[in-house]
Design an enzyme around this catalytic site. Sequence first.
Site, PDB file in Angstrom:
ATOM      1  N   ASP A 138       7.363   7.160   3.084  1.00 31.67           N
ATOM      2  CA  ASP A 138       8.698   7.693   2.803  1.00 31.67           C
ATOM      3  C   ASP A 138       8.974   7.501   1.230  1.00 31.67           C
ATOM      4  O   ASP A 138       8.195   7.084   0.516  1.00 31.67           O
ATOM      5  CB  ASP A 138      10.109   7.029   3.479  1.00 31.67           C
ATOM      6  N   HIS A 139       9.988   7.935   0.746  1.00 32.50           N
ATOM      7  CA  HIS A 139      10.600   8.068  -0.554  1.00 32.50           C
ATOM      8  C   HIS A 139      10.306   6.731  -1.379  1.00 32.50           C
ATOM      9  O   HIS A 139      10.941   5.887  -1.004  1.00 32.50           O
ATOM     10  CB  HIS A 139      12.022   8.561  -0.866  1.00 32.50           C
ATOM     11  N   GLU A 140      10.006   6.939  -2.614  1.00 28.57           N
ATOM     12  CA  GLU A 140       9.584   5.606  -3.365  1.00 28.57           C
ATOM     13  C   GLU A 140       8.770   4.381  -3.025  1.00 28.57           C
ATOM     14  O   GLU A 140       9.009   3.444  -3.602  1.00 28.57           O
ATOM     15  CB  GLU A 140      11.096   5.267  -4.121  1.00 28.57           C
ATOM     16  N   CYS A 158      11.357   2.962  -0.098  1.00 28.63           N
ATOM     17  CA  CYS A 158      11.247   1.926  -1.170  1.00 28.63           C
ATOM     18  C   CYS A 158      10.389   0.757  -0.701  1.00 28.63           C
ATOM     19  O   CYS A 158      10.760  -0.424  -1.051  1.00 28.63           O
ATOM     20  CB  CYS A 158      12.520   1.429  -1.463  1.00 28.63           C
TER      21      CYS A 158
END
Length: 212
Positions: A138-140, A158
């Site tokens: 997922d994101h980042e 993250c």
Amino acid sequence: MSDVVFWGATGQAKVLRECLGPQTRLVALFDNDPTAASPFADVPIFYGKAGFEAWLAARPERPACLVAIGGHRGADRVALQAYMVSLGLPAATACHPTAFVATDARIGAGSQILAQAAVCVEARLGLACIVNTAASVDHECILGDGVHIAPGARLAGCVEVGDGAMIGTGAIVLPRVRIGAGAIIGAGAVVVRDVPAGAVAMGNPARVKEER
């Protein structure tokens, strides 16, 4: 049509060939196991660095390369990729047509994003990573070199994963958790806190069972 070679002649080679599709021609396989057989009737296999260098010496062109070795052998995957690149073969990047990769994700050379996998916004993958079938990053998230995210595993936003770590089939890693280099997360684990480098963590919630 472009040409490619694989180092590794087992199941990962079969997955990778299907991933690349008909516009890429697999011209040779290499493996360190002298008993390994080519899984493809139309693709020859050669053994070890001696076999690779003899094959390469007979070819004026330099095809792209991928290392078809999965599991917890990420360091081997990175080293073999570096060896082939040092002899003039560019490292390819494989992305299955059913996978999703965000436009601003950064994917390192030699990485493999397989069927129905997702690599989301601002994710960063190092060299020779594998995001396996139906896995998601997922994101980042930040993945080091040689990381393997096994089928169906989920990294929330993250998450950081160190070099050579493996996230097992169906495991879940919660947001902002850090997985140390060389760690192994067992299949189906739910990781709610950081895991140190070299550790093996299993269960729900995941607990460190040993350090390698």
